[in-house]
Design a protein around this motif. Sequence first.
Motif, short mmCIF file in Angstrom:
data_model
loop_
_atom_site.label_atom_id
_atom_site.label_comp_id
_atom_site.label_asym_id
_atom_site.label_seq_id
_atom_site.Cartn_x
_atom_site.Cartn_y
_atom_site.Cartn_z
N MET A 1 68.42 46.04 -22.25
CA MET A 1 69.21 45.07 -21.57
C MET A 1 69.39 43.87 -22.47
SD MET A 1 66.92 42.46 -20.61
CE MET A 1 67.36 41.62 -19.18
N ALA A 2 70.38 43.07 -22.17
CA ALA A 2 70.61 41.86 -22.97
C ALA A 2 70.81 40.68 -22.04
CB ALA A 2 71.82 42.04 -23.87
N LEU A 3 70.27 39.55 -22.44
CA LEU A 3 70.52 38.27 -21.79
C LEU A 3 71.51 37.54 -22.68
CD1 LEU A 3 66.87 37.29 -20.84
CD2 LEU A 3 68.56 38.45 -19.43
N VAL A 4 72.61 37.08 -22.08
CA VAL A 4 73.71 36.53 -22.87
C VAL A 4 74.16 35.20 -22.28
CG1 VAL A 4 76.05 37.00 -23.73
CG2 VAL A 4 74.48 38.91 -23.32
N ALA A 5 74.48 34.25 -23.15
CA ALA A 5 75.14 33.00 -22.74
C ALA A 5 76.37 32.85 -23.62
CB ALA A 5 74.20 31.80 -22.92
N TRP A 6 77.53 32.78 -23.00
CA TRP A 6 78.77 32.70 -23.78
C TRP A 6 79.67 31.60 -23.24
CZ3 TRP A 6 83.79 35.03 -22.44
CH2 TRP A 6 83.85 35.47 -21.13
N THR A 7 80.71 31.29 -23.98
CA THR A 7 81.59 30.16 -23.66
C THR A 7 82.58 30.47 -22.56
OG1 THR A 7 83.17 30.84 -25.36
CG2 THR A 7 81.46 29.24 -26.01
N GLY A 8 82.85 31.73 -22.29
CA GLY A 8 83.81 32.10 -21.26
C GLY A 8 85.24 32.18 -21.75
N SER A 9 85.44 32.03 -23.05
CA SER A 9 86.80 32.12 -23.59
C SER A 9 86.80 32.98 -24.84
CB SER A 9 87.35 30.73 -23.90
OG SER A 9 86.53 30.08 -24.84
N ALA A 10 87.99 33.46 -25.20
CA ALA A 10 88.14 34.29 -26.40
C ALA A 10 88.35 33.39 -27.61
CB ALA A 10 89.32 35.23 -26.22
N PRO A 11 87.88 33.80 -28.77
CA PRO A 11 87.06 34.99 -28.99
C PRO A 11 85.64 34.78 -28.47
CG PRO A 11 87.24 33.79 -31.04
CD PRO A 11 88.09 33.06 -30.03
N LEU A 12 84.99 35.86 -28.11
CA LEU A 12 83.65 35.83 -27.55
C LEU A 12 82.71 35.07 -28.48
CD1 LEU A 12 82.08 37.02 -25.15
CD2 LEU A 12 81.53 38.96 -26.59
N SER A 13 82.08 34.01 -27.95
CA SER A 13 81.10 33.26 -28.73
C SER A 13 80.08 32.64 -27.79
CB SER A 13 81.78 32.19 -29.59
OG SER A 13 82.44 31.26 -28.77
N GLY A 14 78.92 32.31 -28.32
CA GLY A 14 77.87 31.68 -27.54
C GLY A 14 76.55 31.71 -28.28
N HIS A 15 75.60 30.94 -27.79
CA HIS A 15 74.35 30.76 -28.52
C HIS A 15 73.25 31.75 -28.15
CE1 HIS A 15 73.35 28.69 -24.80
NE2 HIS A 15 72.08 28.71 -25.16
N CYS A 16 73.54 32.76 -27.32
CA CYS A 16 72.46 33.66 -26.90
C CYS A 16 72.96 35.08 -26.67
CB CYS A 16 71.84 33.12 -25.60
SG CYS A 16 70.56 34.18 -24.89
N HIS A 17 72.38 36.02 -27.41
CA HIS A 17 72.54 37.46 -27.15
C HIS A 17 71.19 38.08 -27.48
CE1 HIS A 17 73.76 41.67 -27.50
NE2 HIS A 17 74.77 41.34 -26.74
N MET A 18 70.30 38.11 -26.48
CA MET A 18 68.94 38.60 -26.67
C MET A 18 68.80 39.98 -26.05
SD MET A 18 67.58 36.11 -28.27
CE MET A 18 67.99 34.40 -28.56
N VAL A 19 68.48 40.96 -26.88
CA VAL A 19 68.35 42.35 -26.45
C VAL A 19 66.87 42.69 -26.30
CG1 VAL A 19 68.74 44.75 -27.13
CG2 VAL A 19 70.50 43.03 -27.57
N PHE A 20 66.54 43.38 -25.21
CA PHE A 20 65.18 43.87 -24.98
C PHE A 20 65.25 45.37 -24.73
CE2 PHE A 20 65.34 39.46 -23.76
CZ PHE A 20 64.23 38.93 -24.38
N THR A 21 64.52 46.12 -25.54
CA THR A 21 64.45 47.58 -25.43
C THR A 21 63.05 47.93 -24.92
OG1 THR A 21 63.58 48.00 -27.65
CG2 THR A 21 65.98 47.73 -27.44
N PRO A 22 62.75 49.20 -24.71
CA PRO A 22 61.40 49.54 -24.25
C PRO A 22 60.28 49.11 -25.20
CG PRO A 22 62.86 51.35 -23.82
CD PRO A 22 63.64 50.37 -24.66
N ASP A 23 60.59 48.90 -26.48
CA ASP A 23 59.53 48.54 -27.42
C ASP A 23 59.89 47.46 -28.43
OD1 ASP A 23 61.29 49.98 -28.98
OD2 ASP A 23 59.81 51.44 -29.67
N GLY A 24 61.00 46.76 -28.21
CA GLY A 24 61.37 45.73 -29.17
C GLY A 24 62.45 44.80 -28.68
N TRP A 25 62.73 43.77 -29.48
CA TRP A 25 63.74 42.78 -29.14
C TRP A 25 64.61 42.51 -30.37
CZ3 TRP A 25 63.34 38.51 -32.29
CH2 TRP A 25 62.11 38.24 -32.85
N ILE A 26 65.83 42.06 -30.09
CA ILE A 26 66.77 41.65 -31.13
C ILE A 26 67.35 40.31 -30.69
CG2 ILE A 26 68.85 42.18 -32.44
CD1 ILE A 26 68.42 45.16 -31.55
N ALA A 27 67.12 39.26 -31.48
CA ALA A 27 67.67 37.94 -31.18
C ALA A 27 68.98 37.78 -31.93
CB ALA A 27 66.69 36.85 -31.61
#
Length: 111
Positions: free
Chosen positions: A1-27
């Motif tokens: 799953m990912a927790l995301v914070a974005w600006t709401g406008s195109a092009p897609l941008s924002g300061h948060c796209h944090m991915v959590f998998t069963p054994d790891g994370w991607i910031a």
Amino acid sequence: MALVAWTGSAPLSGHCHMVFTPDGWIAGLLSEGAVDEVARGSYVPVPQDGSPVAVDVTFVGDAAVLTLPDGTRSAVRDPRFAAGTGCIAVWEFYRHVATSAEVSFSETWAG
């Protein structure tokens, strides 16, 4: 799953796209419609039996402080985190590949 914070406008941008998998994370961050990976790490694998686990992301200055499903914490620093450009929180049913673990949510919140 990912927790995301974005600006709401195109092009897609924002300061948060944090991915959590069963054994790891991607910031990462969202920039010009793409995910810009900043760091990644691992944690004790979570059970794949449907038991709920909790994660949290808190921004403190230029640090993203991650509370991971195994109870440990990790901090990732990038000056773009401090910008706080994402004003709309969303939760993504992120699957890196088709065979990735299924995702479900029992509670979500943002503030």
